[in-house]
Scaffold this motif. Structure first.
Motif, PDB file in Angstrom:
ATOM      1  N   VAL A  92      -9.991  63.193 -49.311  1.00 41.97           N
ATOM      2  CA  VAL A  92      -8.788  62.664 -48.649  1.00 41.97           C
ATOM      3  C   VAL A  92      -9.176  61.807 -47.450  1.00 41.97           C
ATOM      4  O   VAL A  92      -8.627  60.710 -47.247  1.00 41.97           O
ATOM      5  CB  VAL A  92      -7.867  63.821 -48.222  1.00 41.97           C
ATOM      6  N   PHE A  93     -10.125  62.278 -46.651  1.00 45.76           N
ATOM      7  CA  PHE A  93     -10.551  61.505 -45.486  1.00 45.76           C
ATOM      8  C   PHE A  93     -11.135  60.160 -45.907  1.00 45.76           C
ATOM      9  O   PHE A  93     -10.819  59.112 -45.318  1.00 45.76           O
ATOM     10  CB  PHE A  93     -11.574  62.284 -44.662  1.00 45.76           C
ATOM     11  N   ARG A  94     -12.009  60.163 -46.916  1.00 43.74           N
ATOM     12  CA  ARG A  94     -12.636  58.916 -47.359  1.00 43.74           C
ATOM     13  C   ARG A  94     -11.604  57.934 -47.903  1.00 43.74           C
ATOM     14  O   ARG A  94     -11.691  56.731 -47.651  1.00 43.74           O
ATOM     15  CB  ARG A  94     -13.689  59.215 -48.426  1.00 43.74           C
ATOM     16  N   ALA A  95     -10.649  58.455 -48.675  1.00 44.42           N
ATOM     17  CA  ALA A  95      -9.602  57.582 -49.206  1.00 44.42           C
ATOM     18  C   ALA A  95      -8.804  56.952 -48.069  1.00 44.42           C
ATOM     19  O   ALA A  95      -8.511  55.738 -48.084  1.00 44.42           O
ATOM     20  CB  ALA A  95      -8.684  58.380 -50.133  1.00 44.42           C
ATOM     21  N   ALA A  96      -8.450  57.760 -47.063  1.00 48.97           N
ATOM     22  CA  ALA A  96      -7.704  57.230 -45.925  1.00 48.97           C
ATOM     23  C   ALA A  96      -8.555  56.244 -45.135  1.00 48.97           C
ATOM     24  O   ALA A  96      -8.042  55.217 -44.652  1.00 48.97           O
ATOM     25  CB  ALA A  96      -7.245  58.379 -45.028  1.00 48.97           C
ATOM     26  N   TYR A  97      -9.847  56.541 -45.002  1.00 47.11           N
ATOM     27  CA  TYR A  97     -10.737  55.624 -44.289  1.00 47.11           C
ATOM     28  C   TYR A  97     -10.775  54.260 -44.973  1.00 47.11           C
ATOM     29  O   TYR A  97     -10.698  53.206 -44.317  1.00 47.11           O
ATOM     30  CB  TYR A  97     -12.144  56.223 -44.211  1.00 47.11           C
ATOM     31  N   LYS A  98     -10.906  54.253 -46.299  1.00 53.88           N
ATOM     32  CA  LYS A  98     -10.973  52.983 -47.031  1.00 53.88           C
ATOM     33  C   LYS A  98      -9.676  52.195 -46.915  1.00 53.88           C
ATOM     34  O   LYS A  98      -9.694  50.975 -46.696  1.00 53.88           O
ATOM     35  CB  LYS A  98     -11.320  53.243 -48.492  1.00 53.88           C
ATOM     36  N   LEU A  99      -8.546  52.889 -47.050  1.00 47.96           N
ATOM     37  CA  LEU A  99      -7.276  52.173 -46.902  1.00 47.96           C
ATOM     38  C   LEU A  99      -7.034  51.775 -45.453  1.00 47.96           C
ATOM     39  O   LEU A  99      -6.413  50.734 -45.183  1.00 47.96           O
ATOM     40  CB  LEU A  99      -6.131  53.039 -47.427  1.00 47.96           C
ATOM     41  N   GLY A 100      -7.538  52.582 -44.519  1.00 43.53           N
ATOM     42  CA  GLY A 100      -7.428  52.196 -43.113  1.00 43.53           C
ATOM     43  C   GLY A 100      -8.143  50.894 -42.833  1.00 43.53           C
ATOM     44  O   GLY A 100      -7.713  50.101 -41.977  1.00 43.53           O
TER      45      GLY A 100
END
Length: 300
Positions: free
Chosen positions: A234-242
C-alpha cells in the motif's frame, strides 16, 4: 490431538494454536492447514496441549462469531437495546424477513458462540469485524471465511483463571447447514466501482492514458496484496501515485480514493483496518509528492 483428528475427519483442514490460546503456533497457517493424520500427529506430538484452529476458507466454511458487546451499543443498535451479537443477528434476520439462523452446528465459546455454515461454492466470502467496513453485519458479530480461522471444539482457554473447553452446543444439529442466501448477499463484496475520472492538467491524451493505467495498476496491486506484505504494498503504491501528484498530472483525491477503495477488500483480514490503510496511503502520497515522476520520455 483428538480434537484435531475429529475436525479433520469432517474434512476441515486444521492447524495448531498455542496452548490455551487463539494464536497460531505456525506461520502461513491457511496454506499449511491439513487433514493429513501423519502431519497432525507430528504437530500435536511436539506439544499435546496445543489448541486447534480450523482454516475456514479451505474448509468450505463461513463461521459467524457472536460475542458480548464491549461497552454500550450506539446508533440503531443502542436504540434496540441489544447486548450480544446473537441479538444483533436475530434483528438482522427479522429485518430481512427471515428466520434467525440458529439451527446449524454451533460451538459454545467463552463469551458466546460460533455458528458454522457451509460456504457458497460460487464465490469467496471474506472476513468481517463487527459493524466496520461495507460488509460488516453489526456489533458483536464477526465473520470468519477466507483469510480467517476459528478455534475448534475441544480446545481450551483460560477465562478468569479457570479452563474453558470449546464444545458443541447439544441443542443444535451436528453438521453445518448452507449459509442462508440473505447472509450470502449481505456478505458478498460490492462490485468494484467504475474508475473515477482522472483529472489532468496537461490535456495530453498520451499522458491521460499513462496516468489512468498507473492508477488502475497500483489499485490492483493493493487489492491483490497478501497478508504480511500489505503495508509495504500500500505504501509503495501510494508513493508511486504521489509522484504523479507531484508532477501535477494526477489529482491527489483521485489517487487517495482509488487506493482506499482497493484496500477495503482487506478489511478485517488478519487485523487489517481502514485506519491502517489510510495511514500508509497518506504517508506514501506525502513522500511521493516530494519526488515527482517525470512524464517526458515515459510515453513513446
Amino acid at each position: 490431538m483428538n480434537a484435531a483428528m475429529t475436525a479433520a475427519l469432517r474434512g476441515w483442514p486444521v492447524f495448531p494454536l498455542s496452548p490455551r490460546s487463539k494464536i497460531p503456533a505456525i506461520k502461513q497457517w491457511e496454506k499449511v492447514a491439513t487433514t493429513d493424520r501423519d502431519q497432525l500427529q507430528d504437530w500435536w506430538t511436539i506439544d499435546p496441549a496445543r489448541n486447534v484452529g480450523i482454516a475456514c476458507g479451505p474448509a468450505g466454511l463461513v463461521v459467524i462469531d457472536l460475542d458480548n458487546l464491549r461497552g454500550r451499543a450506539s446508533g440503531i443498535w443502542g436504540d434496540e437495546g441489544v447486548h450480544h451479537g446473537r441479538e444483533v443477528l436475530a434483528l438482522l434476520a427479522h429485518w430481512a424477513g427471515e428466520a434467525d439462523p440458529v439451527d446449524t452446528y454451533t460451538v459454545l465459546t467463552p463469551h458466546g458462540e460460533h455458528r458454522y455454515f457451509l460456504a457458497p461454492t460460487d464465490r469467496r466470502l471474506r472476513n468481517t469485524i463487527g459493524a466496520t467496513g461495507r460488509r460488516g453485519l453489526g456489533p458483536g458479530v464477526d465473520v470468519r471465511a477466507w483469510g480467517g480461522a476459528v478455534t475448534a471444539a475441544g480446545s481450551v482457554r483460560l477465562v478468569g483463571g479457570s479452563p474453558w473447553v470449546y464444545r458443541p452446543d447439544p441443542r443444535r444439529p451436528d453438521t453445518p447447514v448452507p449459509l442462508p442466501l440473505w447472509l450470502v448477499t449481505r456478505l458478498t463484496p460490492a462490485p468494484p466501482a467504475p474508475p473515477r475520472p482522472i483529472r489532468l492538467r496537461f490535456g495530453d491524451s498520451r499522458v491521460d492514458a499513462y496516468v489512468a493505467a498507473a492508477v488502475r495498476g497500483e489499485a490492483g496491486n493493493v487489492a491483490n496484496a497478501i497478508p504480511g506484505s500489505r503495508a509495504i504494498v500500500v505504501f509503495r503504491a501510494a508513493y508511486k501515485l504521489g509522484g504523479l501528484v507531484g508532477a501535477d498530472v494526477l489529482d491527489e483525491h483521485v489517487a487517495e480514493h482509488a487506493l482506499r477503495d482497493a484496500a477495503r477488500v482487506h478489511d478485517g483480514i488478519d487485523g487489517w483496518t481502514q485506519t491502517e490503510a489510510r495511514r500508509h496511503i497518506e504517508n506514501g502520497l506525502a513522500r511521493g509528492r516530494k519526488h515527482p515522476r517525470p512524464i517526458d520520455g515515459l510515453i513513446a
